[in-house]
Structures are given as structure tokens and as C-alpha cells.
Design a protein around this motif. Structure first.
Motif, short mmCIF file in Angstrom:
data_model
loop_
_atom_site.label_atom_id
_atom_site.label_comp_id
_atom_site.label_asym_id
_atom_site.label_seq_id
_atom_site.Cartn_x
_atom_site.Cartn_y
_atom_site.Cartn_z
N LEU A 198 0.84 -1.15 -0.07
CA LEU A 198 -0.01 -0.11 0.00
C LEU A 198 0.82 1.33 0.11
CD1 LEU A 198 -3.41 0.49 0.20
CD2 LEU A 198 -2.74 0.85 2.65
N ASP A 199 1.81 1.27 0.89
CA ASP A 199 2.92 2.47 0.86
C ASP A 199 3.67 2.74 -0.48
OD1 ASP A 199 4.64 4.32 1.59
OD2 ASP A 199 5.65 3.18 3.17
N ASP A 200 4.21 1.60 -1.00
CA ASP A 200 4.86 1.60 -2.20
C ASP A 200 4.01 2.27 -3.28
OD1 ASP A 200 7.12 0.98 -0.82
OD2 ASP A 200 7.14 -1.06 -1.47
N ALA A 201 2.80 1.50 -3.47
CA ALA A 201 2.00 1.82 -4.51
C ALA A 201 1.45 3.03 -4.25
CB ALA A 201 0.70 0.92 -4.41
N PHE A 202 1.21 3.82 -3.23
CA PHE A 202 0.93 5.19 -2.84
C PHE A 202 2.01 6.07 -3.26
CE2 PHE A 202 0.73 8.97 -0.41
CZ PHE A 202 -0.61 9.52 -0.46
N SER A 203 3.41 5.82 -2.97
CA SER A 203 4.34 6.70 -3.54
C SER A 203 4.76 6.61 -5.15
CB SER A 203 5.77 5.95 -2.86
OG SER A 203 5.51 6.26 -1.36
N ALA A 204 4.06 5.53 -5.59
CA ALA A 204 4.23 5.10 -6.91
C ALA A 204 3.13 6.06 -7.72
CB ALA A 204 4.17 3.78 -7.40
N GLY A 205 2.29 6.64 -6.82
CA GLY A 205 1.12 7.26 -7.66
C GLY A 205 0.07 6.55 -8.12
N LEU A 206 -0.39 5.36 -7.79
CA LEU A 206 -1.15 4.33 -8.30
C LEU A 206 -2.63 4.52 -7.69
CD1 LEU A 206 0.70 0.87 -8.43
CD2 LEU A 206 0.32 2.99 -10.21
N PHE A 207 -2.83 5.24 -6.60
CA PHE A 207 -3.98 5.55 -6.21
C PHE A 207 -3.98 6.96 -5.27
CE2 PHE A 207 -2.94 1.33 -4.32
CZ PHE A 207 -2.57 1.84 -3.06
N SER A 208 -4.75 7.58 -4.73
CA SER A 208 -4.81 8.71 -3.90
C SER A 208 -5.39 8.23 -2.62
CB SER A 208 -5.64 9.84 -4.40
OG SER A 208 -7.12 9.49 -4.72
N ILE A 209 -5.37 9.04 -1.52
CA ILE A 209 -6.07 8.79 -0.17
C ILE A 209 -7.46 8.61 -0.32
CG2 ILE A 209 -6.42 9.62 2.07
CD1 ILE A 209 -3.57 10.55 2.25
N PRO A 210 -8.12 9.43 -1.04
CA PRO A 210 -9.90 9.12 -1.15
C PRO A 210 -10.03 7.77 -1.74
CG PRO A 210 -9.13 11.59 -1.69
CD PRO A 210 -7.95 10.70 -1.66
N GLN A 211 -8.99 7.45 -3.05
CA GLN A 211 -9.37 6.19 -3.56
C GLN A 211 -8.93 5.06 -2.68
OE1 GLN A 211 -6.71 7.05 -6.97
NE2 GLN A 211 -8.45 7.51 -8.38
N ILE A 212 -8.03 5.29 -1.68
CA ILE A 212 -7.86 4.13 -0.71
C ILE A 212 -9.21 3.90 0.18
CG2 ILE A 212 -6.54 3.36 1.17
CD1 ILE A 212 -4.17 4.89 0.15
N GLY A 213 -9.67 4.95 0.52
CA GLY A 213 -10.97 5.10 1.25
C GLY A 213 -12.10 4.40 0.84
N GLU A 214 -12.22 4.52 -0.63
CA GLU A 214 -13.40 3.79 -1.55
C GLU A 214 -13.36 2.55 -1.17
OE1 GLU A 214 -12.90 5.11 -5.30
OE2 GLU A 214 -13.29 7.02 -5.11
N THR A 215 -12.09 1.73 -0.80
CA THR A 215 -12.22 0.19 -0.84
C THR A 215 -11.98 -0.19 0.59
OG1 THR A 215 -11.30 0.18 -3.12
CG2 THR A 215 -11.08 -1.96 -1.72
N VAL A 216 -11.17 0.58 1.36
CA VAL A 216 -11.09 0.48 2.79
C VAL A 216 -11.41 1.85 3.60
CG1 VAL A 216 -9.13 -0.17 4.18
CG2 VAL A 216 -8.65 -0.64 1.77
N PRO A 217 -12.78 1.58 3.76
CA PRO A 217 -13.38 2.79 4.58
C PRO A 217 -12.79 3.16 5.79
CG PRO A 217 -15.19 1.01 3.89
CD PRO A 217 -13.63 0.44 3.58
N VAL A 218 -12.28 2.31 6.62
CA VAL A 218 -11.53 2.68 8.03
C VAL A 218 -10.39 3.67 7.58
CG1 VAL A 218 -10.02 0.69 8.22
CG2 VAL A 218 -10.63 1.97 10.18
N PHE A 219 -9.62 3.45 6.28
CA PHE A 219 -8.61 4.29 6.08
C PHE A 219 -9.15 5.84 5.93
CE2 PHE A 219 -5.36 6.15 3.66
CZ PHE A 219 -4.18 5.23 3.98
N GLY A 220 -10.18 5.67 5.24
CA GLY A 220 -10.84 7.24 4.79
C GLY A 220 -11.32 7.95 6.34
N GLU A 221 -11.87 7.07 7.17
CA GLU A 221 -12.25 7.59 8.32
C GLU A 221 -11.17 8.19 9.27
OE1 GLU A 221 -14.39 4.33 10.18
OE2 GLU A 221 -15.88 4.13 8.48
N LEU A 222 -10.08 7.17 9.31
CA LEU A 222 -8.89 7.77 9.92
C LEU A 222 -8.20 8.98 9.48
CD1 LEU A 222 -7.16 4.38 10.58
CD2 LEU A 222 -8.24 5.86 12.24
N SER A 223 -8.17 8.90 7.79
CA SER A 223 -7.51 10.24 7.55
C SER A 223 -8.46 11.57 7.72
CB SER A 223 -7.79 10.02 5.84
OG SER A 223 -7.25 11.07 5.25
#
Length: 374
Positions: A198-223
Motif C-alpha cells: 500500500l505504501d509503495d503503491a501510494f508513493s508510485a502514484g497508483l492511487f490517492s488517499i480518497p481512492q484508498i478510502g473507497e475500498t478500505v473505509p476505515v482508511f478514509g475515516e482515519l484520514s
């Protein structure tokens, strides 16, 4: 906690070649140190985890992933009052048998070995490395690791069938569950690589924080909570803040889930753990859901990325070409492997040779034999 299920080094079934005890290290600590000082361990630095070396200095490789798995395994074992030394040793050795280019390299070597009635699987090859290919001792081949560490290499992710008749495996208690420390390793590995990918892919620009939250809702909530606590923080820092909380939650889920399962099963000894018809290491239900959501995100947006798919296809093609070339020209392997040709079939020596290569060394050899393809 689960100290009653701890596998102490003093209860080890020993080594294939008996050795006197060390004055200040127990047997699992000695195994750990032998692994760390092996050439195969050092070579993991040059082997792909997910993103190929050279794309970015910060992406994980097979060695840094192994260190992260070790951190998770130590934390869980220590908290559960299990054997931290044993868990750490298994974590450090668990990926020792991976060839270059990650899992695609493993699949291609297996495909190349099939016509010779052989196969390739990284756990099985890790055992081959520590039993035969690493040679530092005058009295025996391999590292002469304890039976429990050798068992954990093979059984941390799946059981050995009771009818196993492979002479290298029959001493590893086929049909029995591995110790609880070994059972923890598969989930410690999964937590570590899900968080890291997840970390490496975010660094590579493969998705944004909101896009992570779409699949992993708790990530959006914590953000959102981080936004409130630290307004103006960069996306990078926000990601790391959430990532740490998520990792803590998953590790806690592994600790709590395993403790609950062990207490529900009413196991009192390590032998009770071995005799169960199921594994005890598990995540809590909430942690399992999050872990699966992360896996879905990574499959959809990272592992299915077209650029990475093309890189994997190219690596697979080149590995197959080099294997087939060396089968026809076995004298082209390095001197140590040429000596092995006197005792082992060509396909086995070629497989061992390629499996031990780093990505960079593989490409060096490939350029020598196929300069027109580059």
C-alpha cells in the motif's frame, strides 16, 4: 497470555548433525545468526518484492520486506508470551528461497522444471538452501538448522500431508500442525506485505488517499481524523499517520484473534497445538475484514497495473530463455555450480543457479547470452 504454548529451545528435537551447546546463545538464536550470515540472506537485497529495483530508492525489496515481517512476528510472539527467538528466526528465513523477479520468477522456474518431472516452490527451495546449498562447515553441508526451524520453513503457510514420503520432509512431522510461533508467520507476512505494498503503491502514484478510502473505509475515516488533528499536513504525512494506526490495528487483531482461538480450543501444551485439526493463528473478525479490503485494493489497482504486468511478462520470458540456454550450455554456470554438475542433474543445477540470482545479476548474465534482445 499463551506462555503455556511457548516452544522453548531446550525442547528442540535437535539438529541432523549433533553439535555441542553454545555458551551464551540458545539453538534458535544460533539458527537466526546462521541465516543472517548466509549468502542467500544477503542476496535478498537484490530481489524484487513488487516494484522492480531501480524505479525508486524507497521501494521494498525482498530483504527489507523480510525485516518488516520479523518486526511483526517478534511483536506478536512477545505479546503472546511465545518464543520471540523462534518467531524471529522463521521470519528471517521465510523468503530465503525466492528467485529473482518475485512470484513470477517462482512460477516460471516451476514451469521449466515440470518437463524434468521436477518442480519449484520457494519454501521447498529455502529448505534446500539451508540443508544443502549454503556451505560454511567442514563437517556437514548446509547450515544444520534445528528441526523446528526446518519444519517452520516448510509448514508456516501450509501443512505437510500425513502420507508425505519425501526423504527430506518425513522428519518434519507430516500430518501435524506446526508450533504456534510458526502458525503466526503467515499472517505476520500478510500484514507486512499488505501495508508495505500500500505504501509503495501510494508513493508510485497508483492511487490517492480518497481512492484508498473507497475500498478500505476505515482508511478514509482515519484520514479525516488526521485532517482534524493536523490541518495542513501533506498527503504523504497524512498517509503515514493512517498507515501506522492501521498496522497497529492489524497486529492487535492478530494478537487478540490468536489468543481467543487458543483459549477457546483449551490447548494447554505445544503438543495439543500440533494435534488440533485446525490452526489457531488468526485475525479478529474486524481485522480480517480490513485485511481483505486492503488485498482487494492491491489486486485491483497494483498487481493488475498494466505497466507492472508488462514488466512481469518480460521477466518471465527472459527467465525462461536463460533457463533453456543453460540447459543446453551447462558449462556457462558459475564455477561452484559447475562442480555440482558432477553430482546433480543439469536441470537441478540450472534451477539452483538461477534461483539464487539477484535481479541485477540475472540481467548481467542475460545480456551476455542475449545481447540482441536488449
Amino acid at each position: 497470555m499463551l506462555g503455556r504454548l511457548r516452544l522453548d529451545a531446550e525442547r528442540s528435537r535437535g539438529r541432523r548433525y549433533p553439535e555441542p551447546p553454545h555458551p551464551y546463545r540458545n539453538d534458535f538464536q544460533r539458527d537466526r545468526d546462521r541465516i543472517i550470515h548466509s549468502r542467500a540472506f544477503r542476496r535478498m537485497e537484490g530481489k524484487t518484492q513488487v516494484f522492480a529495483a531501480g524505479l525508486c530508492d524507497h521501494f521494498r525489496n525482498r530483504l527489507t520486506h523480510t525485516i518488516e515481517v520479523s518486526q511483526v512476528a517478534r511483536t506478536v510472539a512477545l505479546t503472546l508470551e511465545l518464543n520471540e527467538d523462534y518467531a524471529e528466526t522463521l521470519a528471517l528465513v521465510h523468503d530465503l528461497g525466492h528467485p529473482p523477479f518475485g512470484h513470477i520468477g517462482e512460477k516460471e522456474l516451476d514451469r521449466q522444471m515440470r518437463p524434468f518431472a521436477g518442480s519449484f516452490e520457494h519454501n521447498r527451495h529455502a529448505l534446500r538452501i539451508v540443508d544443502h546449498l549454503e556451505n560454511y562447515y567442514a563437517r556437514f553441508d548446509g547450515l544444520n538448522l534445528t528441526a523446528e526451524v526446518r519444519e517452520g520453513i516448510i509448514k508456516h503457510s501450509r501443512e505437510l500431508p500425513a502420507d508425505t514420503n519425501d526423504p527430506d520432509l518425513v522428519s518434519l512431522l507430516p500430518g501435524k500442525r506446526p508450533p504456534l510461533e510458526a502458525q503466526l508467520l503467515d499472517l505476520a507476512d500478510e500484514i507486512a506485505y499488505n501495508i508495505a505494498d500500500l505504501d509503495d503503491a501510494f508513493s508510485a502514484g497508483l492511487f490517492s488517499i480518497p481512492q484508498i478510502g473507497e475500498t478500505v473505509p476505515v482508511f478514509g475515516e482515519l484520514s479525516e481524523q488526521i485532517d482534524t488533528q493536523f490541518p495542513g499536513a501533506s498527503d504523504r504525512v497524512r498517509f503515514w499517520e493512517v498507515q501506522r494506526q492501521l498496522m497497529n490495528f492489524l497486529i492487535g487483531g492478530l494478537i487478540e484473534g490468536t489468543a481467543s482461538a487458543a483459549n477457546t480450543a483449551r490447548v494447554e501444551t505445544n503438543d495439543d497445538v500440533r494435534d488440533l485439526d485446525h490452526r489457531l493463528a488468526r485475525l479478529t473478525d474486524d481485522a480480517l475484514v480490513i485485511n481483505r479490503q486492503m488485498r482487494t485494493l492491491l489486486i485491483d489497482r497494483v498487481y493488475a497495473n498494466m505497466e507492472l504486468i508488462q514488466d512481469r511478462k518480460m521477466a518471465q520470458q527472459r527467465l525462461g530463455q536463460l533457463f533453456e540456454y543453460l540447459i543446453q550450455h551447462p558449462a556457462c554456470v558459475s564455477p561452484g555450480y559447475r562442480e555440482a554438475l558432477k553430482e546433480r542433474p543439469v536441470h537441478r543445477v540450472v534451477c539452483d543457479y538461477i534461483a539464487g540470482m539477484t535481479d541485477q545479476y540475472f540481467m548481467k548474465r542475460y545480456r551476455e547470452f542475449f545481447p540482441e534482445n536488449l
